[in-house]
Design an enzyme around this catalytic site. Structure first.
Site, PDB file in Angstrom:
ATOM      1  CG  ASP A 178      27.108  55.544  48.059  1.00  0.00           C
ATOM      2  OD1 ASP A 178      26.692  54.741  47.197  1.00  0.00           O
ATOM      3  OD2 ASP A 178      27.237  56.767  47.841  1.00  0.00           O
ATOM      4  CB  ILE A 179      31.181  59.096  48.068  1.00  0.00           C
ATOM      5  CG1 ILE A 179      32.163  60.188  48.453  1.00  0.00           C
ATOM      6  CG2 ILE A 179      30.327  59.480  46.885  1.00  0.00           C
ATOM      7  CD1 ILE A 179      33.215  60.458  47.382  1.00  0.00           C
ATOM      8  CG  ASN A 198      20.299  51.456  41.200  1.00  0.00           C
ATOM      9  OD1 ASN A 198      19.160  51.094  41.467  1.00  0.00           O
ATOM     10  ND2 ASN A 198      20.943  52.363  41.915  1.00  0.00           N
ATOM     11  N   GLY A 219      18.879  53.470  36.806  1.00  0.00           N
ATOM     12  CA  GLY A 219      19.534  54.447  37.678  1.00  0.00           C
ATOM     13  C   GLY A 219      20.998  54.152  37.950  1.00  0.00           C
ATOM     14  CD  GLN A 220      25.036  49.756  36.303  1.00  0.00           C
ATOM     15  OE1 GLN A 220      24.291  49.286  35.451  1.00  0.00           O
ATOM     16  NE2 GLN A 220      26.131  49.156  36.731  1.00  0.00           N
ATOM     17  CG  HIS A 256      27.507  49.219  42.423  1.00  0.00           C
ATOM     18  ND1 HIS A 256      27.741  49.520  41.093  1.00  0.00           N
ATOM     19  CD2 HIS A 256      26.543  50.074  42.843  1.00  0.00           C
ATOM     20  CE1 HIS A 256      26.958  50.525  40.738  1.00  0.00           C
ATOM     21  NE2 HIS A 256      26.216  50.883  41.772  1.00  0.00           N
ATOM     22  CG  HIS A 271      23.308  50.747  46.109  1.00  0.00           C
ATOM     23  ND1 HIS A 271      23.823  52.019  46.304  1.00  0.00           N
ATOM     24  CD2 HIS A 271      23.262  50.582  44.764  1.00  0.00           C
ATOM     25  CE1 HIS A 271      24.063  52.585  45.133  1.00  0.00           C
ATOM     26  NE2 HIS A 271      23.732  51.736  44.174  1.00  0.00           N
TER      27      HIS A 271
HETATM   28  P1  5GP Z   1      24.591  53.511  41.054  1.00  0.00           P
HETATM   29  O1  5GP Z   1      23.814  54.768  40.813  1.00  0.00           O
HETATM   30  O2  5GP Z   1      25.529  53.191  39.906  1.00  0.00           O
HETATM   31  O3  5GP Z   1      23.759  52.345  41.456  1.00  0.00           O
HETATM   32  O4  5GP Z   1      25.464  53.791  42.340  1.00  0.00           O
HETATM   33  C1  5GP Z   1      26.716  54.361  42.324  1.00  0.00           C
HETATM   34  C2  5GP Z   1      27.002  54.769  43.743  1.00  0.00           C
HETATM   35  O5  5GP Z   1      28.386  54.989  43.867  1.00  0.00           O
HETATM   36  C3  5GP Z   1      26.309  56.073  44.160  1.00  0.00           C
HETATM   37  O6  5GP Z   1      25.490  55.820  45.292  1.00  0.00           O
HETATM   38  C4  5GP Z   1      27.458  57.015  44.469  1.00  0.00           C
HETATM   39  O7  5GP Z   1      27.189  57.853  45.586  1.00  0.00           O
HETATM   40  C5  5GP Z   1      28.611  56.063  44.714  1.00  0.00           C
HETATM   41  N1  5GP Z   1      29.919  56.581  44.353  1.00  0.00           N
HETATM   42  C6  5GP Z   1      30.249  57.158  43.167  1.00  0.00           C
HETATM   43  N2  5GP Z   1      31.556  57.478  43.153  1.00  0.00           N
HETATM   44  C7  5GP Z   1      32.061  57.086  44.359  1.00  0.00           C
HETATM   45  C8  5GP Z   1      33.354  57.145  44.938  1.00  0.00           C
HETATM   46  O8  5GP Z   1      34.329  57.632  44.352  1.00  0.00           O
HETATM   47  N3  5GP Z   1      33.503  56.647  46.189  1.00  0.00           N
HETATM   48  C9  5GP Z   1      32.451  56.094  46.872  1.00  0.00           C
HETATM   49  N4  5GP Z   1      32.722  55.642  48.108  1.00  0.00           N
HETATM   50  N5  5GP Z   1      31.217  56.022  46.355  1.00  0.00           N
HETATM   51  C10 5GP Z   1      31.017  56.505  45.112  1.00  0.00           C
END
Ligand code: 5GP
Ligand code: ZN
Length: 114
Positions: free
Chosen positions: A33-34, A87, A93-94, A100, A102
């Site tokens: 994760d970034i 999420n 919180g998605q 995906h 986590h």
């Molecule tokens: P969500 O909030 O949809 O469950 O999680 C999305 C996750 O993707 C977040 O934790 C966010 O930091 C990560 N993320 C978003 N864009 C990128 C990206 O371009 N590269 C990586 N490695 N992670 C990303």
């Protein structure tokens, strides 16, 4: 393979934008994760674009994603335990609408998650 041309995770799966790859296998890619929320924070992303868990008809296909997440956690050495988070939707919180998991570990987690 289904894909959404505007989806950032589809672009990572296709190696069109860079990511720190951890593992890849039959039907999935795992990368860091970034914006990590734990010492280990990996995203397990199926190759096929489906927006979230509600879009899966095939229990086997969905189950394979979770099996892959467990394997990746093991490879990462998260012996003390880990947390899998999926999420779903805006209230969930998605922010990236490509399913995906986590994989969070390397510290003890709190509950409730907030
Ligand atoms: P969500 O909030 O949809 O469950 O999680 C999305 C996750 O993707 C977040 O934790 C966010 O930091 C990560 N993320 C978003 N864009 C990128 C990206 O371009 N590269 C990586 N490695 N992670 C990303
Ligand atoms: Zn996608």
């Amino acid at each position: 393979m289904t894909r959404d041309p505007s989806c950032i995770f589809c672009k990572i799966v296709a190696r069109e934008i860079p990511a720190q790859l951890v593992d890849s296998g039959d039907g999935y890619v795992a990368f860091r994760d970034i914006n990590p929320q734990a010492p280990s924070h990996i995203l397990l992303v199926p190759v096929n674009h489906k927006s979230d868990v509600t879009q899966y008809d095939d229990a086997q296909e969905l189950g394979e994603v979770f099996k892959a997440a467990a394997r990746v956690a093991e490879k990462e050495g998260l012996k003390g335990g880990f947390r899998l988070v999926v999420n779903t939707g805006d209230d969930g919180g998605q922010t990236v609408h490509h399913l995906h998991i986590h994989i969070l570990g390397g510290r003890s987690m709190n509950w409730p998650p907030g």
